[in-house]
Design a protein around this motif. Structure first.
Motif, short mmCIF file in Angstrom:
data_model
loop_
_atom_site.label_atom_id
_atom_site.label_comp_id
_atom_site.label_asym_id
_atom_site.label_seq_id
_atom_site.Cartn_x
_atom_site.Cartn_y
_atom_site.Cartn_z
N GLU A 33 0.79 -1.23 0.00
CA GLU A 33 0.00 0.00 0.00
C GLU A 33 0.82 1.28 0.00
N LYS A 34 2.13 1.20 0.26
CA LYS A 34 2.95 2.41 0.39
C LYS A 34 4.32 2.21 -0.22
N LYS A 109 6.83 10.08 -1.05
CA LYS A 109 6.05 9.11 -0.28
C LYS A 109 4.69 8.98 -0.95
N SER A 111 0.93 6.64 -1.28
CA SER A 111 0.00 5.72 -0.62
C SER A 111 -1.12 5.33 -1.58
N CYS A 124 0.52 11.05 -3.72
CA CYS A 124 1.97 11.15 -3.60
C CYS A 124 2.39 12.56 -3.19
#
Length: 147
Positions: A33-34, A109, A111, A124
């Motif tokens: 998921e990430k 980062k 998700s 993002c």
């Protein structure tokens, strides 16, 4: 963020991109998921102009970061050469706050928001140290090319 060799995941195992279109150097964290990636801006990058990494480069970097989440299912076995095609199907939201310069290392980062088969919607954010550079919500499609 300090890059430690034991924490780095080879980006080539999760993305089909190669030079000059590879806009992520390392995967620092990856789950279903990430994902968190890093990228150092170099002077020979095709998206650098007047010592700045252009908006198109930030968007492509964000998309490649996001596609690492979906790419996991295609590149699980590094011994098998897998060919895929992928593209951005939609950019729902994009905010660009600043542009990094040559020599900067950016961290992104992402998700997973939703996924249906080979299509996903991902949020993002990209940073230079504590400064946010871009925030986006991207929909991607990835499909394996059969020989």
């Amino acid at each position: 963020m300090e890059l430690k060799e034991e924490n780095i995941i080879n980006i080539h195992h999760f993305l089909p991109h190669r030079e000059p279109m590879l806009m992520a150097d390392y995967i620092l964290e990856l789950t279903p998921e990430k994902v968190m990636t890093s990228f150092e801006i170099t002077s020979d990058n095709i998206f650098v102009h007047n010592n700045e990494f252009l908006e198109a480069g930030l968007i492509e970097h964000s998309a490649q970061t996001c596609s690492s989440i979906l790419g996991q299912s295609f590149f699980q076995n590094p011994e098998v050469e897998t060919k895929v095609i992928g593209f951005i199907t939609n950019i729902k939201k994009i905010e660009i706050f600043a542009l990094p310069k040559v020599g900067d290392r950016i961290i992104s980062k992402a998700s997973l928001i939703s996924k249906y088969e080979n299509i996903c919607n991902i949020f993002c954010e990209t940073f230079l140290d504590e400064q946010m550079l871009i925030r986006t919500e991207i929909s991607l499609f990835i499909q394996e090319l059969k020989s």
